[in-house]
Design an enzyme around this catalytic site. Structure first.
Site, short mmCIF file in Angstrom:
data_model
loop_
_atom_site.label_atom_id
_atom_site.label_comp_id
_atom_site.label_asym_id
_atom_site.label_seq_id
_atom_site.Cartn_x
_atom_site.Cartn_y
_atom_site.Cartn_z
N ASP A 113 12.95 6.82 -2.29
CA ASP A 113 12.89 5.52 -1.60
C ASP A 113 12.35 4.46 -2.55
OD1 ASP A 113 10.25 6.68 -1.49
OD2 ASP A 113 9.70 5.30 0.12
N ASP B 225 5.41 9.44 -11.93
CA ASP B 225 5.48 8.22 -11.11
C ASP B 225 4.29 7.31 -11.43
OD1 ASP B 225 6.57 6.51 -9.22
OD2 ASP B 225 5.61 7.49 -7.52
N SER C 289 -1.37 4.18 -6.22
CA SER C 289 -1.64 5.32 -5.33
C SER C 289 -0.38 6.16 -5.15
CB SER C 289 -2.07 4.81 -3.95
OG SER C 289 -3.11 3.87 -4.09
N HIS D 99 10.06 10.53 -5.56
CA HIS D 99 10.58 9.87 -4.35
C HIS D 99 11.84 9.08 -4.65
CE1 HIS D 99 8.80 5.74 -5.18
NE2 HIS D 99 7.91 6.45 -5.85
N GLU E 50 7.62 7.69 0.24
CA GLU E 50 6.42 7.47 -0.59
C GLU E 50 5.97 6.02 -0.50
OE1 GLU E 50 3.82 6.65 -4.02
OE2 GLU E 50 5.70 5.68 -3.50
N GLU E 51 6.92 5.11 -0.51
CA GLU E 51 6.56 3.69 -0.54
C GLU E 51 6.02 3.20 0.81
OE1 GLU E 51 6.18 2.28 -3.19
OE2 GLU E 51 7.71 2.77 -4.67
N1 BES Z 1 4.57 4.66 -8.57
C1 BES Z 1 3.70 4.06 -7.63
C2 BES Z 1 2.25 4.47 -7.82
C3 BES Z 1 1.60 3.92 -9.05
C4 BES Z 1 1.67 2.58 -9.34
C5 BES Z 1 0.90 4.74 -9.86
C6 BES Z 1 1.05 2.08 -10.47
C7 BES Z 1 0.28 4.26 -10.99
C8 BES Z 1 0.36 2.92 -11.30
C9 BES Z 1 4.10 4.43 -6.21
O1 BES Z 1 5.48 4.45 -6.03
C10 BES Z 1 3.56 3.35 -5.29
O2 BES Z 1 3.93 2.23 -5.43
N2 BES Z 1 2.71 3.73 -4.38
C11 BES Z 1 2.22 2.83 -3.38
C12 BES Z 1 1.66 3.69 -2.28
C13 BES Z 1 1.32 2.95 -1.03
C14 BES Z 1 2.51 2.29 -0.42
C15 BES Z 1 0.69 3.90 -0.03
C16 BES Z 1 1.16 1.89 -3.94
O3 BES Z 1 0.40 2.28 -4.85
O4 BES Z 1 1.11 0.75 -3.50
ZN ZN Z 2 6.09 2.26 -5.86
#
Ligand code: BES
Ligand code: ZN
Length: 445
Positions: A77, A169, A390, A75, A142-143
């Site tokens: 963003d 990621d 996530s 992603h 994604e965020e």
């Molecule tokens: N890169 C992260 C996901 C992540 C964080 C994986 C820490 C493993 C360890 C991703 O960009 C992210 O921040 N995802 C959000 C998704 C949410 C907004 C639906 C998250 O996990 O808060």
């Molecule tokens: Zn993130």
């Protein structure tokens, strides 16, 4: 590190591609355009795919029959940079200090996805082609929960057919320790608004006569957990898959002291959480209920004797296998309605949500990933872990495209993703380029 790679990285980081903030819609679009140009320059056929939200960047090489098809997802963003005053340098003006690049998105996810692009660039420069049929799918939402990407996958299902998805990621357990993540938590969000009177009231004229919405809200939120830190919503844990014995044992042996690491990185005075589970187990395999924001009443200097008419809170739940997001949301709402204190009304709004993900690190593609990780990290043995964060689309790669996702992350525990002073070591950026070349070679076999 080639100077041109660093220049590409800086250009990418300079776009404030904050997806959640409408004021940045144009910046998000400009960033997507930049990616299309970069991917085209690398020798791929790249295009911008509009969605009802931010565009998806889609690039591919010339596909040849009989080859494996790999999708690399990432992603472009980023999360908002706030609070700005806590940054040592401006978030969208990258700087290199002691081998680390500081900027919003440096780790999450611009550094990691760009490493894949540059790996592909180097392979094409060297060999004139790639060993696999490749799709890059780089999204701008994604965020904020990837709300439009599922439809994008469905609408382009035939064209996007692939054998496996590769995502960088996630994190590494320590510097120099290659890491394959085989699980992610899911997340589901809601917002609560409590209303009392129709306007703010003088607390002397009305205090004691009517309910205070902030008091009601805090009483309500306090019912979410019991005294031991367990979530008190009825049925919340019913479908939680217990940790496997092999996982508990493997995680105990990781070159990582979870307690020390978390205490050091967070600066919290102590660890806290559900009894019976280690810190890493609580992070990677147990669900949570979090209050992410709370508001209401007077926030200015001094005192104001007022009873606010409203109070609000933003909640998210991190979900683990085999919890069901919509079901958990219903259980949570039922709980909130049941425990709503007297004298106020409540409105609940659903937020974004995304499922958890769990795959087998020992599958044939899992083993290919482990070989590629060893190759990129001078033979070091990969750690097999789950993650607390996530990536909502991973479960739809399975349900829509029918393929598994390999999570080969390069983030370090002190990368400050989503926080001020986000950073990424050039060492990992380089490793990401090597990893891209290695994983495409391994998956081609
Ligand atoms: N890169 C992260 C996901 C992540 C964080 C994986 C820490 C493993 C360890 C991703 O960009 C992210 O921040 N995802 C959000 C998704 C949410 C907004 C639906 C998250 O996990 O808060
Ligand atoms: Zn993130």
């Amino acid at each position: 590190m080639r100077a041109s790679h660093l220049e590409d990285y800086y250009q990418f980081l300079r776009f404030p591609s904050v997806s959640t903030d409408e004021a940045h819609t144009d910046d998000v679009a400009h960033c997507a355009h930049w990616l299309v140009e970069k991917l085209t320059a690398v020798g791929l056929e790249a295009k911008l795919m509009p969605t009802p939200g931010h565009p998806v960047v889609w690039a591919k090489n010339k596909h040849q029959p009989g080859r494996k098809t790999v999708m690399i997802y990432g992603h472009y963003d980023v999360q908002p940079p706030d609070p700005l005053d806590l940054w040592d340098s401006p978030p969208f003006d990258p700087v290199l200090k002691n081998g680390y690049v500081f900027a919003r998105g440096s780790t999450d996810n611009k550094g990691q996805i760009l490493a894949h692009i540059l790996g592909v660039q180097e392979t094409i420069e060297r060999d004139g082609e790639l060993p696999v049929n490749l799709h890059f799918i780089i999204e701008g939402e994604e965020e904020i929960g990837s709300g439009n990407l599922g439809n994008f996958l469905t609408q382009n299902l035939e064209a996007l057919r692939c054998d496996v998805v590769v995502v960088s990621d996630t994190g590494m357990v320590a510097r120099g320790v290659p890491t394959l993540s085989y699980g992610l938590r899911g997340v589901t969000a809601l917002e609560v608004k409590i209303t009392g009177s129709k306007m703010d009231l003088h607390s002397g004229m009305f205090g004691g006569a009517v309910a205070n919405p902030i008091t009601a809200l805090t009483q309500l939120l306090a019912t979410l957990h019991d005294k031991e830190g367990r979530i008190a919503i009825e049925g919340f844990y019913d479908k939680v898959k217990p940790l496997e014995d092999w996982e508990r044992e493997a995680w105990r042996k990781l070159p990582l002291d979870g307690d020390k690491e978390i205490l050091g990185e967070t600066g919290s005075p102590d660890l806290y959480g559900e009894k019976g589970y280690s810190t890493l187990e609580r992070l990677w395999a147990r669900p949570t209920a979090e209050i992410n924001g709370i508001g209401g009443g007077y926030q200015g200097p001094g005192t104001k004797t007022v009873i606010a008419s409203h109070a609000m809170a933003k909640l998210t739940f991190r979900l683990v296998p085999n919890q069901d997001g919509p079901e958990i949301l219903e259980l949570a709402k039922k709980h909130l309605r049941k425990h709503l204190p007297a004298g106020v009304t409540m409105e609940i709004t659903d937020g974004h949500s995304g499922p958890w993900y769990l795959t087998d690190p020992h599958s044939s593609v899992g083993q290919a990933a482990q070989r590629a990780l060893r190759d990129a990290f001078s033979g070091a043995e990969p750690a097999l872990i789950r993650e607390g964060g996530s990536i909502p689309i991973t479960s739809q790669f399975r349900t829509i495209l029918g393929v598994e996702t390999l999570l080969l992350g390069l983030a370090l525990a002190d990368c400050r993703a989503h926080s001020p002073n986000e950073n990424f070591p050039l060492e990992n950026f380089d490793a990401g380029i090597r990893l891209n070349k290695a994983i495409l070679q391994e998956l081609a076999k």
